[in-house]
Structure formats: structure tokens, C-alpha cells
Write a protein that holds these residues in place. Structure first.
Motif, PDB file in Angstrom:
ATOM      1  N   PHE A 119      -1.644   8.583  10.589  1.00 39.19           N
ATOM      2  CA  PHE A 119      -2.518   7.440  10.885  1.00 39.19           C
ATOM      3  C   PHE A 119      -1.714   6.154  11.053  1.00 39.19           C
ATOM      4  N   PHE A 120      -0.499   6.200  10.493  1.00 38.67           N
ATOM      5  CA  PHE A 120       0.275   4.946  10.559  1.00 38.67           C
ATOM      6  C   PHE A 120       1.172   4.952  11.781  1.00 38.67           C
ATOM      7  N   ASN A 121       1.521   3.806  12.263  1.00 41.67           N
ATOM      8  CA  ASN A 121       2.522   3.781  13.335  1.00 41.67           C
ATOM      9  C   ASN A 121       3.889   3.894  12.678  1.00 41.67           C
ATOM     10  N   SER A 122       4.080   5.100  12.044  1.00 38.79           N
ATOM     11  CA  SER A 122       5.322   5.241  11.255  1.00 38.79           C
ATOM     12  C   SER A 122       6.444   5.755  12.124  1.00 38.79           C
ATOM     13  N   SER A 123       7.594   5.570  11.620  1.00 41.03           N
ATOM     14  CA  SER A 123       8.789   6.055  12.337  1.00 41.03           C
ATOM     15  C   SER A 123       9.056   7.496  11.904  1.00 41.03           C
ATOM     16  N   ASN A 124       9.873   8.178  12.690  1.00 38.38           N
ATOM     17  CA  ASN A 124      10.166   9.595  12.390  1.00 38.38           C
ATOM     18  C   ASN A 124      10.874   9.726  11.049  1.00 38.38           C
ATOM     19  N   TYR A 125      11.795   8.785  10.791  1.00 36.07           N
ATOM     20  CA  TYR A 125      12.522   8.942   9.516  1.00 36.07           C
ATOM     21  C   TYR A 125      11.577   8.774   8.339  1.00 36.07           C
ATOM     22  N   ALA A 126      10.466   8.026   8.546  1.00 35.90           N
ATOM     23  CA  ALA A 126       9.511   7.856   7.431  1.00 35.90           C
ATOM     24  C   ALA A 126       8.848   9.198   7.119  1.00 35.90           C
ATOM     25  N   GLY A 145       0.821  -1.216   0.000  1.00 37.61           N
ATOM     26  CA  GLY A 145       0.000   0.000   0.000  1.00 37.61           C
ATOM     27  C   GLY A 145       0.850   1.258   0.000  1.00 37.61           C
ATOM     28  N   ASP A 146       0.155   2.374  -0.154  1.00 39.10           N
ATOM     29  CA  ASP A 146       0.844   3.648  -0.324  1.00 39.10           C
ATOM     30  C   ASP A 146       1.089   4.325   1.026  1.00 39.10           C
ATOM     31  N   CYS A 147       2.109   5.176   1.070  1.00 36.46           N
ATOM     32  CA  CYS A 147       2.438   5.926   2.305  1.00 36.46           C
ATOM     33  C   CYS A 147       2.408   7.416   2.000  1.00 36.46           C
ATOM     34  N   PRO A 148       1.184   7.989   1.759  1.00 39.30           N
ATOM     35  CA  PRO A 148       1.133   9.438   1.447  1.00 39.30           C
ATOM     36  C   PRO A 148       1.458  10.278   2.681  1.00 39.30           C
ATOM     37  N   PHE A 149       2.097  11.418   2.477  1.00 36.15           N
ATOM     38  CA  PHE A 149       2.539  12.236   3.613  1.00 36.15           C
ATOM     39  C   PHE A 149       1.328  12.678   4.433  1.00 36.15           C
ATOM     40  N   SER A 150       0.204  12.982   3.713  1.00 31.49           N
ATOM     41  CA  SER A 150      -0.959  13.583   4.411  1.00 31.49           C
ATOM     42  C   SER A 150      -1.508  12.636   5.472  1.00 31.49           C
ATOM     43  N   LEU A 151      -1.286  11.339   5.289  1.00 34.03           N
ATOM     44  CA  LEU A 151      -1.916  10.400   6.242  1.00 34.03           C
ATOM     45  C   LEU A 151      -0.893   9.738   7.144  1.00 34.03           C
ATOM     46  N   MET A 152       0.334  10.226   7.140  1.00 35.48           N
ATOM     47  CA  MET A 152       1.385   9.517   7.885  1.00 35.48           C
ATOM     48  C   MET A 152       1.013   9.382   9.362  1.00 35.48           C
ATOM     49  N   GLU A 181       2.171  -6.951  12.013  1.00 38.01           N
ATOM     50  CA  GLU A 181       1.673  -5.600  11.699  1.00 38.01           C
ATOM     51  C   GLU A 181       2.540  -4.941  10.617  1.00 38.01           C
ATOM     52  N   CYS A 182       1.924  -3.984   9.902  1.00 43.92           N
ATOM     53  CA  CYS A 182       2.651  -3.252   8.861  1.00 43.92           C
ATOM     54  C   CYS A 182       2.564  -1.751   9.142  1.00 43.92           C
ATOM     55  N   GLY A 183       3.510  -1.021   8.565  1.00 43.49           N
ATOM     56  CA  GLY A 183       3.476   0.445   8.717  1.00 43.49           C
ATOM     57  C   GLY A 183       4.434   1.072   7.724  1.00 43.49           C
ATOM     58  N   CYS A 184       4.478   2.396   7.714  1.00 48.81           N
ATOM     59  CA  CYS A 184       5.388   3.073   6.768  1.00 48.81           C
ATOM     60  C   CYS A 184       6.740   3.236   7.449  1.00 48.81           C
ATOM     61  N   GLY A 185       7.758   2.722   6.803  1.00 51.36           N
ATOM     62  CA  GLY A 185       9.080   2.776   7.433  1.00 51.36           C
ATOM     63  C   GLY A 185      10.161   3.050   6.395  1.00 51.36           C
ATOM     64  N   ALA A 230       8.414   6.840   1.893  1.00 50.30           N
ATOM     65  CA  ALA A 230       8.599   5.728   2.855  1.00 50.30           C
ATOM     66  C   ALA A 230       7.851   4.518   2.305  1.00 50.30           C
ATOM     67  N   ALA A 231       8.350   3.323   2.654  1.00 47.38           N
ATOM     68  CA  ALA A 231       7.763   2.089   2.105  1.00 47.38           C
ATOM     69  C   ALA A 231       6.854   1.438   3.141  1.00 47.38           C
ATOM     70  N   CYS A 232       5.978   0.597   2.645  1.00 45.57           N
ATOM     71  CA  CYS A 232       5.048  -0.145   3.501  1.00 45.57           C
ATOM     72  C   CYS A 232       5.742  -1.431   3.948  1.00 45.57           C
ATOM     73  N   VAL A 233       6.150  -1.490   5.221  1.00 44.94           N
ATOM     74  CA  VAL A 233       7.002  -2.611   5.688  1.00 44.94           C
ATOM     75  C   VAL A 233       6.446  -3.213   6.979  1.00 44.94           C
ATOM     76  N   PRO A 234       6.903  -4.440   7.320  1.00 47.02           N
ATOM     77  CA  PRO A 234       6.472  -5.053   8.591  1.00 47.02           C
ATOM     78  C   PRO A 234       6.979  -4.222   9.764  1.00 47.02           C
ATOM     79  N   THR A 235       6.116  -4.020  10.749  1.00 48.46           N
ATOM     80  CA  THR A 235       6.567  -3.295  11.949  1.00 48.46           C
ATOM     81  C   THR A 235       6.495  -4.187  13.186  1.00 48.46           C
TER      82      THR A 235
END
Lengths: 227, 114
Positions: free
Chosen positions: B54-61, B45-52, B110-114, B77-82
Motif C-alpha cells: 500500500f505504501f510507495n515503498s522502495s524495493n529495499y524496504a 507510523g508502522d511499516c508492517p510487511f503485510s501492507l508494504m 509525502e511519506c513512505g516506508c524506506g 523499514a522506517a517511515c520516512v519522507p519520500t
């Protein structure tokens, strides 16, 4: 697909798809431990994956080594009666340097037929072969096996540690049936039938538990003998 | 319309998708005693900045996706296992020995933007 397969196998510590010629039956204790571990992994209780409570030892890798005795001692098959010896050999080369031996137990299962014609109680003598056959200088680990019992467990942890640290010393084991309390080994017993069918009723396997500190850092590192 | 647009977009957002690994499909059932199959997920899936947020993303993402909106050669940022977990496996090796071992990181939880 071959590349993907090879990389997943490598991840599992295998260099090719295993293709065992003969496969021993899976003991129920291993299936039980497997199911316990599946539950522990699914519920995130990872500390349980580093201790084998069924054996009461730390460990995260359990192997049941298959007896390669018949392959390593073909001359034994030709031996004429009385044939009361059986060689056993376990190839431990798959144990890696970073594994620590926590348990090594020899499981002997003597089938009914090996005793049919023999009424007296028997002693089973398990010896570690230390010299080149046929006159191996053997260290005896003597065990009495009463008529009713047909499964014998022998703790071989020290022996297996020696074999693992010095692979050349691994010349296998000799199992011998003797009449009970008989020190004069010239008087032997004549089991039914030919040597071969006597031997096939004696099954041996070696259950080994090891601990890898990479996966189980919490457990103390016991001093290891250099290889 | 908004909802459906949002909904259709959300389908393309980074999330986990169930996957079943069946060892018979891989032709490995002859040497793997158990499990015969196990359930895991793959991340897509996609990792658009506007919705970051919502994801349990990391700061570098966040930073990487922020930079992507300025200099496109920096990828989003890519959609990766978290979150990963292990499974135990019971199998034969080439000598016919039976091995019970657990393998880390075999299941994606689980997955997230990383």
C-alpha cells in the motif's frame, strides 16, 4: 534545543543566530521577488528559482548589503563643513567561493534635505577608493543627478568582482556632490546644517545576485578569476 | 469490528502528519522577515510487511522488512519522507544585510516506508 537550532542554522549557511544591530527597511522589490519564489516553490517550478526575472539575470541568492561606511570611516564624521563627501563600505565576506556573481547594483537614495538650500543642479560623483585615505587615488564613475530624481543606480558588477576576488582591494566608495558641470572641485557646495545631518540623508545599499551551481546546475558556468 | 480494528491499525501505519513551523515559537522572528511560519509534515507510523504494497515503498524496504520477520535484529523499514520541496526565506544576517534564498528540502510533502 541549542543543538537542533545550531544544526538548522548551519543548514541555512549561518554559524549563529543573526543579531543585527541595525536593520535596513526591506525594499518592496525584494518582498515581490520573495512572493514570486514562494509561489514557484509551492508549484514545483524550480527553474524559476534560478532566474531573477525582476533583474533579468540568472541567480538563486539575492543579498541587499547594508552600508557600513560610518563604521569603517569614523574620521569622516569629524570632518568640518563644507562636507560634500560620504564614504560607503560593503562587507562582502559572506559571499562564498562557490557563488558566481551575476549582478551588483549600487542604490543611492538622496533625501530632500540634502538639497534644500541648493538651487543649482547637482552632479553626484561616485568613486571607487583605490588608495589609502585621506588622499585616495580614485577611479571616477561620474553620474549627473538632476533635481527631480533622487534615486541613482550604479552598475558595480566589475568592481564587486574585483573586490570579491581580491578582498584587500575593497576600500569602499566615495560619494561626492558637486555643482553641475563644474570641473573645478575646489568650488564646493554648502549643504544645510552640519556634516552629519547632511550625510544621514544619503542612503546607500548594494544589491547583489549570485548563482550557486549546486542548486542551479542548468546554468552555464562562466569562467571565474582565481582569487 | 474488523473495520474498527483495521481503522485503529491504520492510525498506526506510516503516514504524514501536518506540522506548522512558526518562527516566533523558535524565537527567530527578529531576524526572519518572511515567511512568519510555514506548513510541512512529519512522518510517523508502522511499516508492517503485510501492507508494504500500500505504501510507495522502495524495493529495499520490502527486503529489509522481509528480513526483519526472520532475524529481528534487522529493523523494519522506517517511515520516512519520500517527497520534499523547498521554501524561500527572507532574513537578516548578523551584518544587517537582507538575504533572499531558497532552501531545498525544507518541506515534507509525502511519506513512505524506506
Amino acid at each position: 534545543p541549542q543543538l537542533e537550532e545550531a544544526s538548522l542554522l548551519h543548514f541555512m549557511g549561518l554559524n549563529k543566530v543573526p543579531s543585527p544591530r541595525t536593520t535596513q527597511p526591506v525594499p518592496s522589490i525584494l518582498m515581490k521577488i520573495f512572493q514570486e519564489r514562494q509561489k514557484a516553490a509551492a508549484t514545483g517550478h524550480y527553474q524559476k528559482l534560478c532566474y531573477v526575472k525582476e533583474f533579468g539575470v540568472p541567480g538563486n541568492l539575492i543579498r541587499l548589503f547594508q552600508d557600513q561606511g560610518a563604521l569603517s570611516h569614523p574620521m569622516e564624521v569629524a570632518q568640518a563643513p563644507p562636507c560634500t563627501q560620504k564614504f560607503h563600505f560593503f562587507n562582502l565576506s559572506v559571499i562564498t567561493q562557490d557563488e558566481q556573481l551575476m549582478m551588483a547594483k549600487l542604490d543611492l537614495r538622496l533625501g530632500l534635505n540634502a538639497y534644500n538650500a541648493l538651487q543649482q543642479d547637482l552632479e553626484v560623483m561616485v568613486s571607487v577608493v583605490q588608495g589609502p585615505a585621506p588622499q585616495p587615488d580614485q577611479k571616477l564613475v561620474l553620474h549627473y543627478l538632476p533635481w527631480s530624481q533622487r534615486v541613482l543606480h550604479v552598475d558595480l558588477l566589475d568592481v564587486v568582482k574585483e573586490w570579491n576576488s581580491n578582498p584587500q582591494s575593497n576600500l569602499g566608495l566615495v560619494l561626492e556632490l558637486l555643482p553641475k558641470g563644474n570641473n573645478d572641485s575646489t568650488m564646493t557646495i554648502y549643504p544645510e546644517g552640519t556634516c552629519d545631518n547632511w550625510r544621514q540623508f544619503i542612503q546607500a545599499s548594494l544589491m547583489v545576485v549570485t548563482l550557486t551551481h549546486q542548486e542551479c546546475p542548468r546554468f552555464p558556468h562562466f569562467p571565474r578569476k582565481r582569487r | 469490528a474488523t473495520l474498527s480494528t483495521m481503522e485503529s491499525t491504520s492510525k498506526h501505519l506510516c503516514q504524514r502528519h501536518q506540522m506548522v513551523i512558526n518562527f516566533e515559537d523558535l524565537g527567530w522572528h527578529k531576524w526572519i522577515i518572511a515567511p512568519k511560519e510555514f506548513r510541512t509534515n512529519y512522518c510517523k507510523g508502522d511499516c508492517p510487511f503485510s501492507l508494504m504494497s500500500f505504501f510507495n515503498s522502495s524495493n529495499y524496504a520490502f527486503l529489509q522488512t522481509l528480513m526483519n520477520s526472520r532475524t529481528p535484529e534487522v529493523p523494519k523499514a522506517a517511515c520516512v519522507p519520500t517527497k520534499l520541496s523547498s521554501i524561500s526565506m527572507l532574513y537578516y544576517d548578523s551584518y544587517g544585510n537582507i538575504i533572499l534564498q531558497h532552501h531545498e528540502g525544507m518541506v515534507v510533502d509525502e511519506c513512505g516506508c524506506g
